[in-house]
Design a protein around this motif. Structure first.
Motif, PDB file in Angstrom:
ATOM      1  N   GLN A 125      -5.348  42.557  24.625  1.00 54.30           N
ATOM      2  CA  GLN A 125      -5.729  42.815  23.245  1.00 54.30           C
ATOM      3  C   GLN A 125      -6.664  41.740  22.729  1.00 54.30           C
ATOM      4  OE1 GLN A 125      -4.894  45.635  22.613  1.00 54.30           O
ATOM      5  NE2 GLN A 125      -3.209  45.928  24.011  1.00 54.30           N
ATOM      6  N   GLU A 223      -7.893  51.303  24.829  1.00 51.80           N
ATOM      7  CA  GLU A 223      -6.605  50.624  24.739  1.00 51.80           C
ATOM      8  C   GLU A 223      -6.752  49.140  24.442  1.00 51.80           C
ATOM      9  OE1 GLU A 223      -6.162  50.154  29.604  1.00 51.80           O
ATOM     10  OE2 GLU A 223      -4.965  51.624  28.526  1.00 51.80           O
ATOM     11  N   ASP A 224      -7.956  48.581  24.619  1.00 56.46           N
ATOM     12  CA  ASP A 224      -8.165  47.171  24.285  1.00 56.46           C
ATOM     13  C   ASP A 224      -8.138  46.934  22.783  1.00 56.46           C
ATOM     14  OD1 ASP A 224     -10.562  48.691  24.212  1.00 56.46           O
ATOM     15  OD2 ASP A 224     -11.743  46.852  24.151  1.00 56.46           O
ATOM     16  N   THR A 226      -5.840  48.409  20.804  1.00 56.03           N
ATOM     17  CA  THR A 226      -4.514  48.795  20.309  1.00 56.03           C
ATOM     18  C   THR A 226      -4.038  47.860  19.207  1.00 56.03           C
ATOM     19  OG1 THR A 226      -3.877  49.770  22.416  1.00 56.03           O
ATOM     20  CG2 THR A 226      -2.094  49.116  20.951  1.00 56.03           C
ATOM     21  N   ARG A 248      -5.009  56.211  22.106  1.00 55.25           N
ATOM     22  CA  ARG A 248      -5.650  55.212  22.964  1.00 55.25           C
ATOM     23  C   ARG A 248      -6.097  55.848  24.269  1.00 55.25           C
ATOM     24  NH1 ARG A 248      -0.286  51.634  22.410  1.00 55.25           N
ATOM     25  NH2 ARG A 248       0.493  53.775  22.371  1.00 55.25           N
ATOM     26  N   HIS A 249      -7.293  55.492  24.697  1.00 49.24           N
ATOM     27  CA  HIS A 249      -7.765  55.984  25.988  1.00 49.24           C
ATOM     28  C   HIS A 249      -7.976  54.810  26.943  1.00 49.24           C
ATOM     29  CE1 HIS A 249     -11.918  54.629  25.310  1.00 49.24           C
ATOM     30  NE2 HIS A 249     -11.910  55.220  24.122  1.00 49.24           N
ATOM     31  N   LYS A 250      -8.050  55.127  28.211  1.00 52.48           N
ATOM     32  CA  LYS A 250      -8.229  54.092  29.239  1.00 52.48           C
ATOM     33  C   LYS A 250      -9.607  53.454  29.115  1.00 52.48           C
ATOM     34  CE  LYS A 250     -10.291  56.918  32.900  1.00 52.48           C
ATOM     35  NZ  LYS A 250     -10.173  57.409  34.289  1.00 52.48           N
TER      36      LYS A 250
END
Length: 298
Positions: A125, A223-224, A226, A248-250
Motif C-alpha cells: 500500500q 489493489e495498490d 486499497t 480492487r483489481h490486480k
C-alpha cells in the motif's frame, strides 16, 4: 435500483502503459455489464508535470483499445476553486493545521523517533510516510506566514476521528458479487497533506470531491490503492459526502515482478501499437480475452 457510475481517472504526466490499459478495460467492462455509465476524468492537478500532448495521447490510446466514455471530460485543473473551498471549510472547522516543515525535516524527525509509525494495511500500500504533527503557536505561525514561508495544510487525524467516530469501508469483489464492510483505518496515514502552495488539493481530496460531485457509485482501482479507501471514507464523512463501493483489481507486473509505472519508464501502449501489436495481442498480454458480446478487436 441505484444506477451504476464508475470512472477511469488517469493523470497526463506520461504515456499510458499496459497497467493503465488493464485498469481502463476492467472499469469499462464493469460499467458495460452493469448497464451503467463510465466517466473519464483527467487528473491534471500537478501542473508542473502534466502535458497537453499526454492528455491527447490518453484519448488516442483509449479509443484504440475500443473503449467509449461520456463527454465532456472533466479536467481537475478547471476545478481549483472548488477544492480550495473545501480546504477553507475544513480549516475553519479546526480540522487542518499549517505544517511548515520540509519533506526532509519530516523524514529526519520520523527516522529519529523511538517508535516509528508502521503501515499495517500491507506492504504494497502506497500511503506515504505517516507523520503526526500539530499547529504552531499563533505568534510563531504568523511570523512564518509574514516571512513567506511555504506550508502544507495537514489534516489533524486525531481531530477528524473525534468528529466522525468509527467508520467502515465497503468492498465488493471485482465481479460485483457480495464483498464485505471492514473497519476503516485512516490513522495509518498519520496527518495527511491535503493541499500545498503549488497543489490546491491532494489526490485524495480532489478524488473524493469529484467522485461525489459526479455521482460515482463504484470506485474500481488497482489493489495498490486499497489503503486510499480508508482515508477517503474519512474525508467523505467530514465533508458530508456519500461513500461509494470499492472494488480492487490486480496489478500488471513487469518482467522483474514490479508494478508497471511511468516512473520506471514502462513500455507505453503507443510503443506496442507502433511495433505492430494488434488489439488482440494487447489483450493477450493482459491475460484477457475478447468475448462475443464485446467490440471486435482490430
Amino acid at each position: 435500483m441505484q444506477s451504476f457510475v464508475t470512472r477511469f481517472a488517469p493523470s497526463p504526466t506520461g504515456e499510458l502503459h499496459l497497467g493503465h490499459a488493464y485498469a481502463a478495460i476492467v472499469v469499462w467492462e464493469a460499467a458495460r455489464r452493469a448497464g451503467g455509465r463510465l466517466l473519464l476524468r483527467i487528473e491534471d492537478i500537478d501542473q508542473g508535470r502534466c502535458r497537453p500532448e499526454y492528455e491527447q495521447a490518453i484519448y488516442e490510446d483509449l479509443a484504440w483499445l475500443g473503449l467509449q466514455w461520456e463527454t465532456p471530460v472533466r479536467r481537475q485543473s478547471e476545478r481549483f476553486a472548488f477544492y480550495e473551498a473545501a480546504i477553507a471549510d475544513l480549516a475553519e472547522r479546526g480540522l487542518l493545521y499549517r505544517c511548515f516543515k520540509t519533506r526532509r525535516e519530516i523524514l529526519d524527525e520520523i527516522a529519529a523517533a523511538p517508535h516509528k509509525p508502521e503501515a499495517t494495511l500491507g506492504a504494497a500500500q502506497d500511503i506515504g510516510t505517516p507523520y503526526v504533527g500539530a499547529a504552531l503557536p499563533p505568534d510563531e505561525e504568523q511570523g512564518l506566514l509574514e516571512a513567506g514561508k511555504p506550508f502544507a495544510w495537514r489534516l489533524s487525524m486525531a481531530r477528524a476521528l473525534e468528529e466522525t467516530g468509527a467508520l467502515s469501508v465497503r468492498f465488493e469483489r471485482l465481479d460485483g458479487s457480495a464483498g464485505e464492510s471492514i473497519p476503516a483505518r485512516p490513522e495509518q496515514f498519520g496527518d495527511p497533506v491535503l493541499a500545498r502552495k503549488d497543489f490546491p488539493a491532494s489526490y485524495h481530496l480532489a478524488s473524493v470531491l469529484d467522485d461525489a460531485d459526479q455521482g460515482v457509485t463504484h470506485v474500481i482501482r488497482g489493489e495498490d490503492l486499497t489503503a486510499a479507501a480508508h482515508l477517503h471514507v474519512l474525508l467523505q464523512a467530514l465533508l458530508d459526502l456519500p461513500s461509494p463501493i470499492y472494488r480492487r483489481h490486480k496489478l500488471i507486473l513487469g518482467p522483474d515482478g514490479t508494478r508497471l509505472s511511468k516512473r520506471n519508464d514502462a513500455k507505453s501502449i503507443r510503443s506496442h501499437r507502433e511495433e505492430g501489436a494488434s488489439l488482440t495481442d494487447v489483450y493477450a498480454l493482459l491475460g484477457l480475452e475478447w468475448r462475443i458480446d464485446a467490440p471486435p478487436p482490430t
